[in-house]
Design an enzyme around this catalytic site. Structure first.
Site, PDB file in Angstrom:
ATOM      1  N   ASP A 109       0.885  -1.184   0.000  1.00 30.52           N
ATOM      2  CA  ASP A 109       0.000   0.000   0.000  1.00 30.52           C
ATOM      3  C   ASP A 109       0.917   1.226   0.000  1.00 30.52           C
ATOM      4  OD1 ASP A 109      -2.447   1.547   0.315  1.00 30.52           O
ATOM      5  OD2 ASP A 109      -1.894   1.850   2.395  1.00 30.52           O
ATOM      6  N   SER A 110       0.305   2.403  -0.063  1.00 32.49           N
ATOM      7  CA  SER A 110       1.085   3.641   0.001  1.00 32.49           C
ATOM      8  C   SER A 110       1.614   3.898   1.411  1.00 32.49           C
ATOM      9  CB  SER A 110       0.204   4.817  -0.406  1.00 32.49           C
ATOM     10  OG  SER A 110      -0.891   4.936   0.486  1.00 32.49           O
ATOM     11  N   GLY A 123      -3.341   8.428  -3.883  1.00 33.56           N
ATOM     12  CA  GLY A 123      -4.666   8.612  -4.479  1.00 33.56           C
ATOM     13  C   GLY A 123      -4.886   9.887  -5.262  1.00 33.56           C
ATOM     14  N   CYS A 143      -4.563  -1.856  -1.559  1.00 38.29           N
ATOM     15  CA  CYS A 143      -4.791  -0.445  -1.842  1.00 38.29           C
ATOM     16  C   CYS A 143      -5.780  -0.367  -2.999  1.00 38.29           C
ATOM     17  CB  CYS A 143      -3.464   0.184  -2.259  1.00 38.29           C
ATOM     18  SG  CYS A 143      -3.625   1.848  -2.907  1.00 38.29           S
ATOM     19  N   ASN A 144      -6.857   0.374  -2.808  1.00 38.83           N
ATOM     20  CA  ASN A 144      -7.848   0.518  -3.872  1.00 38.83           C
ATOM     21  C   ASN A 144      -7.285   1.289  -5.059  1.00 38.83           C
ATOM     22  OD1 ASN A 144     -10.896  -0.259  -3.000  1.00 38.83           O
ATOM     23  ND2 ASN A 144      -9.628   0.184  -1.234  1.00 38.83           N
ATOM     24  N   GLU A 176      -3.243   8.933   7.629  1.00 40.35           N
ATOM     25  CA  GLU A 176      -1.821   8.592   7.482  1.00 40.35           C
ATOM     26  C   GLU A 176      -0.968   9.336   8.506  1.00 40.35           C
ATOM     27  OE1 GLU A 176      -0.673   6.188   5.373  1.00 40.35           O
ATOM     28  OE2 GLU A 176       1.419   6.485   5.967  1.00 40.35           O
ATOM     29  N   CYS A 179     -11.135   2.780   0.385  1.00 43.33           N
ATOM     30  CA  CYS A 179      -9.728   3.126   0.583  1.00 43.33           C
ATOM     31  C   CYS A 179      -9.345   2.371   1.837  1.00 43.33           C
ATOM     32  CB  CYS A 179      -9.549   4.627   0.781  1.00 43.33           C
ATOM     33  SG  CYS A 179      -7.874   5.075   1.331  1.00 43.33           S
ATOM     34  N   THR A 180      -8.222   1.669   1.776  1.00 41.15           N
ATOM     35  CA  THR A 180      -7.872   0.782   2.898  1.00 41.15           C
ATOM     36  C   THR A 180      -7.464   1.553   4.152  1.00 41.15           C
ATOM     37  OG1 THR A 180      -5.662   0.531   1.952  1.00 41.15           O
ATOM     38  CG2 THR A 180      -7.291  -1.180   1.432  1.00 41.15           C
ATOM     39  N   HIS A 181      -7.301   2.867   4.024  1.00 41.24           N
ATOM     40  CA  HIS A 181      -7.056   3.681   5.220  1.00 41.24           C
ATOM     41  C   HIS A 181      -8.337   3.849   6.061  1.00 41.24           C
ATOM     42  CE1 HIS A 181      -3.320   4.892   3.222  1.00 41.24           C
ATOM     43  NE2 HIS A 181      -2.961   5.595   4.286  1.00 41.24           N
TER      44      HIS A 181
HETATM   45  N1  DGL Z   1      -4.969   3.110   0.973  1.00 42.78           N
HETATM   46  C1  DGL Z   1      -4.946   3.385  -0.403  1.00 42.78           C
HETATM   47  C2  DGL Z   1      -6.248   3.124  -1.105  1.00 42.78           C
HETATM   48  O1  DGL Z   1      -6.915   2.160  -0.731  1.00 42.78           O
HETATM   49  C3  DGL Z   1      -4.157   4.607  -0.830  1.00 42.78           C
HETATM   50  C4  DGL Z   1      -4.547   5.902  -0.285  1.00 42.78           C
HETATM   51  C5  DGL Z   1      -3.567   6.987  -0.720  1.00 42.78           C
HETATM   52  O2  DGL Z   1      -2.355   6.782  -0.562  1.00 42.78           O
HETATM   53  O3  DGL Z   1      -4.024   8.017  -1.224  1.00 42.78           O
HETATM   54  O4  DGL Z   1      -6.623   3.775  -2.035  1.00 42.78           O
END
Ligand code: DGL
Length: 270
Positions: free
Chosen positions: A13-14, A46, A76-77, A157, A189-191
């Site tokens: 992921d990021s 993103g 990560c989406n 984050e 978004c996995t966050h």
């Molecule tokens: N967690 C990621 C997602 O699911 C990336 C979010 C990001 O870095 O902008 O999209």
């Protein structure tokens, strides 16, 4: 593909978002060896272009392949939207690859046909229309209402997932008319599962909140089972690499996985 089950699962992921998927995966598959890569040097992903995310995903996948992974989980989406097809075309003969979008589409089709479903995600995921396209292909009568919520990712984050700033952002983003009258909200978004309780509170439990983590972990279980690759021995490896050292990543990883978690700075971009 010739693997043995003790080879690790590579997750990327990021930044900290993929930890929500890693946690569900570790709960579902406690014997699996895990290598995590958080691209903290480039987070957030993103709001970047598809081409840029593809270049990051390619390099990270190569690094995980050098570490002998049997399965690459794109946690990560945004990267699933931008790079899954490319990774599948380039490495699909060498390694199993799973994205975080397809398991959610299967879930939605089963549970929410003929319903109004909201979705919050990064700009890249929303603009890619990947969920719209995949939902339309399944012809389940689902009406999707998407809203980009980029500041949410950044605040999370930075480690602000308990902070009032999140409540304020949610109030602004979730009050958008696009999200009126929805039956469920996909956290695409996995966050975002890190602020699931606050989202639930915003909706006073009247809207189903869809956190994909366990659905994705179940999909990883099925995929490994199908290929006879579930590890039955005990876990020997759980390693977190990051491309830039950030205290928020270290704090979050310890919060999720305990104080003895191994986090290593890996200069992938040097
Ligand atoms: N967690 C990621 C997602 O699911 C990336 C979010 C990001 O870095 O902008 O999209």
């Amino acid at each position: 593909m010739q693997f043995n089950s003790s080879q690790p699962i590579g997750i990327f992921d990021s930044g900290i978002g993929g930890l929500t998927v890693a946690k569900a995966l570790i709960e579902t598959l406690p014997n699996e060896n895990i290598i995590y890569f958080g691209d903290t040097a480039h987070c957030p992903w993103g709001d970047k272009s598809q081409e840029v995310i593809q270049s990051y995903a390619l390099k990270i996948t190569k690094m995980l392949l050098e570490r002998n992974c049997k399965l690459i989980l794109i946690a990560c989406n945004s990267a699933s939207a931008a790079a899954f097809d490319l990774l599948q075309a380039q490495f699909g003969e060498q390694v199993l690859i799973l994205n975080v979008i397809d398991p959610v589409i299967d879930f939605l089709v089963k549970k929410y046909s003929n319903k109004n479903v909201g979705l919050i995600a990064t700009k890249l995921t929303v603009n890619s229309k990947v969920y719209d396209t995949k939902i339309a292909e399944r012809q389940a009568g689902i009406t999707l209402h998407s809203q980009a919520t980029p500041l949410l990712t950044m605040a999370i984050e930075e480690g602000f997932y308990q902070h009032d700033i999140i409540d304020n952002l949610l109030k602004i983003y979730l009050s958008d008319p696009e999200l009126n009258n929805i039956d469920a909200l996909v956290l695409a978004c996995t966050h975002y599962p890190l602020v699931k309780d606050k989202i639930r509170a915003f909706y006073k439990n009247k809207v189903d909140i869809i956190d994909a983590s366990m659905t994705v972990a179940a999909a990883a279980h099925s995929l490994l089972e199908k290929h006879n690759l579930l590890h039955v021995g005990s876990k020997i490896l759980q390693h977190f690499y990051i491309s830039d050292y950030t205290t928020s990543f270290a704090d979050s990883a310890r919060h999720f996985f305990g104080s003895d978690v191994v986090i290593e700075y890996y200069p992938l971009w040097k």
